[in-house]
Design a protein around this motif. Structure first.
Motif, PDB file in Angstrom:
ATOM      1  N   THR A 140       0.832  -1.200   0.000  1.00 48.83           N
ATOM      2  CA  THR A 140       0.000   0.000   0.000  1.00 48.83           C
ATOM      3  C   THR A 140       0.866   1.249   0.000  1.00 48.83           C
ATOM      4  N   MET A 144       0.919   4.251  -2.884  1.00 45.77           N
ATOM      5  CA  MET A 144       0.719   5.670  -2.574  1.00 45.77           C
ATOM      6  C   MET A 144       1.862   6.525  -3.126  1.00 45.77           C
ATOM      7  N   SER A 147       1.030   7.214  -6.840  1.00 39.98           N
ATOM      8  CA  SER A 147      -0.391   7.441  -7.115  1.00 39.98           C
ATOM      9  C   SER A 147      -0.634   8.543  -8.133  1.00 39.98           C
ATOM     10  N   HIS A 177      -9.950   4.749  -2.235  1.00 40.59           N
ATOM     11  CA  HIS A 177     -10.364   5.065  -0.863  1.00 40.59           C
ATOM     12  C   HIS A 177      -9.595   6.272  -0.333  1.00 40.59           C
ATOM     13  N   GLU A 178      -8.338   6.389  -0.758  1.00 39.63           N
ATOM     14  CA  GLU A 178      -7.503   7.497  -0.299  1.00 39.63           C
ATOM     15  C   GLU A 178      -7.724   8.769  -1.123  1.00 39.63           C
TER      16      GLU A 178
END
Ligand SMILES: [Zn+2]
Ligand SMILES: [Zn+2]
Length: 306
Positions: A140, A144, A147, A177-178
């Motif tokens: 994850t 990120m 991204s 979601h982020e």
């Protein structure tokens, strides 16, 4: 309101965004790769050979197949970019697919990190996607870091048939979601090692078959991804969502967290969802046949639609 790529009266062009030739570790020369995809009815492909300083599996420059372009079939100069620093990869390499690169785009230096390489590819005009996140255990935190990419490969056919690690939907959902507005791709990552081509593709809504029009449509999310299911239309009508598709057994609406709704049955070619209670800033559609073939819409963000 018809949603993209169905909202304009443009054709949908079928393409593979991730594939290899003998320029790197593919087993067939570009002419054979091109003719094979033409025989399958594709409109365009990306020749995305590995770009890295290792002649055992990589090329030292962007692959250019445009000499083979025809009025009804084009190639996008592309590369699978590599740089050091990836965890859970035996070679420590990141894999980033960049479509529509300038031919003089340079490979990463030994000290270039992944975010810098992704930013450099985007600045050079490429459509950038995160390759096979499941196959090489993208964390994850790593997702990120990169991204800024346009998209996540939610289906990689080669990884799917060679080690059952072909999905990227979990990585894509975490980014959504982020709040990162990434799109999805389905690709082959073909090496022509057996029949590892023709399994995952994108359908791109563009007014003409040129690299400029295809890349512009990709960057603006005007496409969907498929392994065999056709999406014919997605319509947002106030609090109701309508989906029409080739006959399928499951039509699924997904949003933030575990939020989802589904319509299940046989030969479903139309599904309708009440979204008045849909508590998510975005939604996406997945359609599945009984044989497991799927199609994925890109995510749609309500604040961009209303
Ligand atoms: Zn790769
Ligand atoms: Zn690849």
């Amino acid at each position: 309101m018809l949603l993209p790529p169905f909202d304009q009266d443009t054709p949908l062009f079928r393409g593979n965004l991730h594939g290899h030739t003998t320029q790197s570790d593919g087993l067939q020369p570009m002419a054979t790769v091109i003719s094979s995809y033409q025989d399958l009815g594709y409109d365009f492909i990306a020749l995305s050979d590995h770009l890295w300083d290792d002649a055992t599996f990589a090329a030292d420059c962007v692959t250019d197949g445009t000499a083979y372009d025809q009025p009804d079939f084009i190639t996008l100069p592309s590369a699978e970019l590599h740089c050091l620093g990836k965890r859970y990869d035996q070679d420590g390499l990141w894999h980033i697919v960049a479509n529509g690169l300038p031919l003089d785009f340079a490979m990463a230096s030994p000290d270039e990190d992944a975010p810098t390489m992704v930013a450099r590819a985007i600045a050079a005009g490429a459509f950038v996607s995160l390759a096979h996140p499941e196959w090489y255990g993208m964390t994850t935190d790593e997702s990120m870091m990169v991204s800024a990419a346009h998209a996540v490969e939610v289906f990689n056919y080669s990884c799917s048939i060679k080690n059952n690690r072909g999905s990227g939907i979990a990585t894509a959902d975490i980014l959504l979601h982020e709040g990162h507005r990434v799109g999805f791709t389905a690709t082959d990552d073909s090496h022509f090692a057996g029949t590892d081509y023709g399994g995952g593709w994108v359908m791109v809504g563009a007014n003409e078959l040129t690299s400029g029009a295809i890349l512009s449509a990709l960057k603006s999310g005007r496409y969907y991804s498929s392994t065999g299911v056709e999406i014919h239309a997605i319509i947002l009508d106030d609090q109701t969502l309508h989906v029409s598709c080739s006959p399928a057994s499951h039509v699924m609406l997904s949003g933030h967290g575990y939020y989802a709704k589904s319509v299940n049955g046989q030969n479903i070619s139309y599904a309708v969802f009440d979204i008045s209670d849909f508590d998510s800033p975005y939604f996406r559609i997945t359609i599945m046949q009984n044989d497991g073939r799927k199609a994925w819409s890109n995510p749609y963000w309500f604040d961009e639609l209303r």
